[in-house]
Design a protein around this motif. Structure first.
Motif, mmCIF file in Angstrom:
data_model
loop_
_atom_site.group_PDB
_atom_site.id
_atom_site.type_symbol
_atom_site.label_atom_id
_atom_site.label_comp_id
_atom_site.label_asym_id
_atom_site.label_seq_id
_atom_site.Cartn_x
_atom_site.Cartn_y
_atom_site.Cartn_z
ATOM 1 N N VAL A 72 0.851 -1.182 0.000
ATOM 2 C CA VAL A 72 0.000 0.000 0.000
ATOM 3 C C VAL A 72 0.889 1.235 0.000
ATOM 4 C CG1 VAL A 72 -1.700 1.289 1.352
ATOM 5 C CG2 VAL A 72 -1.848 -1.207 1.201
ATOM 6 N N ALA A 73 0.487 2.225 -0.798
ATOM 7 C CA ALA A 73 1.161 3.518 -0.820
ATOM 8 C C ALA A 73 0.202 4.551 -0.245
ATOM 9 C CB ALA A 73 1.546 3.898 -2.242
ATOM 10 N N GLY A 74 0.679 5.293 0.738
ATOM 11 C CA GLY A 74 -0.130 6.344 1.337
ATOM 12 C C GLY A 74 0.556 7.682 1.137
ATOM 13 N N LYS A 75 -0.243 8.689 0.865
ATOM 14 C CA LYS A 75 0.340 9.994 0.569
ATOM 15 C C LYS A 75 -0.250 11.059 1.482
ATOM 16 C CE LYS A 75 1.725 12.591 -3.445
ATOM 17 N NZ LYS A 75 1.660 12.765 -4.879
ATOM 18 N N ARG A 76 0.635 11.890 1.998
ATOM 19 C CA ARG A 76 0.239 13.097 2.730
ATOM 20 C C ARG A 76 1.170 14.184 2.221
ATOM 21 N NH1 ARG A 76 -2.674 14.766 7.011
ATOM 22 N NH2 ARG A 76 -3.162 12.686 7.791
ATOM 23 N N ASP A 94 -8.293 -3.499 4.937
ATOM 24 C CA ASP A 94 -9.007 -2.231 5.030
ATOM 25 C C ASP A 94 -8.020 -1.103 4.736
ATOM 26 O OD1 ASP A 94 -10.570 -0.038 5.590
ATOM 27 O OD2 ASP A 94 -10.870 -0.522 7.713
ATOM 28 N N VAL A 95 -7.740 -0.912 3.453
ATOM 29 C CA VAL A 95 -6.721 0.045 3.009
ATOM 30 C C VAL A 95 -7.117 1.481 3.327
ATOM 31 C CG1 VAL A 95 -5.540 0.978 0.970
ATOM 32 C CG2 VAL A 95 -5.833 -1.494 1.232
ATOM 33 N N ASN A 96 -8.356 1.853 3.054
ATOM 34 C CA ASN A 96 -8.765 3.255 3.221
ATOM 35 C C ASN A 96 -9.147 3.629 4.645
ATOM 36 O OD1 ASN A 96 -8.465 4.534 0.637
ATOM 37 N ND2 ASN A 96 -9.971 3.057 -0.076
ATOM 38 N N LYS A 107 -4.509 9.867 1.839
ATOM 39 C CA LYS A 107 -5.052 8.991 0.803
ATOM 40 C C LYS A 107 -4.154 7.753 0.731
ATOM 41 C CE LYS A 107 -6.059 9.121 -4.111
ATOM 42 N NZ LYS A 107 -5.859 9.847 -5.347
ATOM 43 N N ALA A 108 -4.767 6.569 0.642
ATOM 44 C CA ALA A 108 -3.994 5.331 0.532
ATOM 45 C C ALA A 108 -4.639 4.433 -0.521
ATOM 46 C CB ALA A 108 -3.943 4.594 1.867
ATOM 47 N N SER A 109 -3.805 3.708 -1.228
ATOM 48 C CA SER A 109 -4.300 2.760 -2.231
ATOM 49 C C SER A 109 -3.206 1.725 -2.479
ATOM 50 C CB SER A 109 -4.659 3.479 -3.530
ATOM 51 O OG SER A 109 -3.527 4.154 -4.047
ATOM 52 N N PHE A 110 -3.559 0.698 -3.222
ATOM 53 C CA PHE A 110 -2.549 -0.291 -3.579
ATOM 54 C C PHE A 110 -1.451 0.423 -4.353
ATOM 55 C CE2 PHE A 110 -6.441 -2.915 -3.303
ATOM 56 C CZ PHE A 110 -6.055 -3.680 -2.213
ATOM 57 N N ALA A 111 -0.204 0.120 -4.039
ATOM 58 C CA ALA A 111 0.918 0.755 -4.735
ATOM 59 C C ALA A 111 0.904 0.334 -6.203
ATOM 60 C CB ALA A 111 2.233 0.341 -4.089
ATOM 61 N N PRO A 112 1.295 1.231 -7.107
ATOM 62 C CA PRO A 112 1.403 0.842 -8.507
ATOM 63 C C PRO A 112 2.351 -0.359 -8.647
ATOM 64 C CG PRO A 112 1.620 3.220 -8.279
ATOM 65 C CD PRO A 112 1.637 2.633 -6.892
ATOM 66 N N MET A 113 2.023 -1.268 -9.557
ATOM 67 C CA MET A 113 2.802 -2.495 -9.729
ATOM 68 C C MET A 113 4.293 -2.202 -9.913
ATOM 69 S SD MET A 113 2.466 -5.647 -12.452
ATOM 70 C CE MET A 113 2.661 -4.631 -13.891
#
Length: 182
Positions: A72-76, A94-96, A107-113
């Protein structure tokens, strides 16, 4: 020596420390330094069958004993933080909610491949919590940590690691996180 694995199905588990050629380089490096490395096994598989559902169906390993590791990649602001989440294949992370809060991201989502592969040094579809970058938290669902035996990735699509959940809970950056899996 590796014991009997009731979840192996038709796999032939071998002591992982005897077959480090079957795991990705960062995984091999981590295994060499693990106190519990001798408790793990590895089994060669058809890389085309690495995805969990296909793997379980073909090799007769129960879906309930497979754990998936997602990056997971999360950005702030301009800061991106990564974490690995390990949940049973019968659940979803539960990523979000839980993960986003744990890594303090807006914001968090699956990291780009491409990012997951280049940063981990592992193959997509084989990423495992063993051998990930030292600054990544490895978030485990309580069900994973408590499992007597699990099948996880090896860092490569051509093999799987068999491991007791308690060994994963002892990884240097591992945290058991309530509510991680849904």
């Amino acid at each position: 020596m590796v014991g009997v694995w009731t979840i192996a199905g038709t796999l032939t588990p071998l002591p992982v420390l005897d077959r480090l050629d079957l795991v990705a380089d960062p995984v091999a490096a981590a295994l060499r330094s693990m106190a519990d490395g001798a408790r793990l096994a590895v089994a060669e598989i058809d890389p085309a069958l690495a995805d969990t559902a296909e793997f379980c169906a073909h090799y007769g390993s129960p879906l309930s004993a497979s754990a998936n590791c997602v990056v997971v990649a999360g950005k702030r602001g301009d800061t991106v933080r990564y974490a690995a989440c390990v949940v049973l294949a019968t659940t979803r992370a539960d990523v979000n909610g839980v993960v986003r809060r744990r890594i303090d991201a807006r914001k968090a989502s699956f990291a780009p491949m491409d990012d997951a592969v280049s940063l981990s040094g592992m193959e997509y579809g084989g990423i495992t919590p063993v051998g990930l970058p030292e600054d990544w938290p490895v978030l485990l669902s309580p069900e994973v940590a408590a499992a007597p035996e699990l099948v996880i990735g090896s860092g490569l699509r051509g093999s799987k690691i068999l491991v007791p959940g308690e060994v994963l809970a002892k990884l240097p950056t591992a945290e058991v996180v309530e509510g991680l899996a849904r």
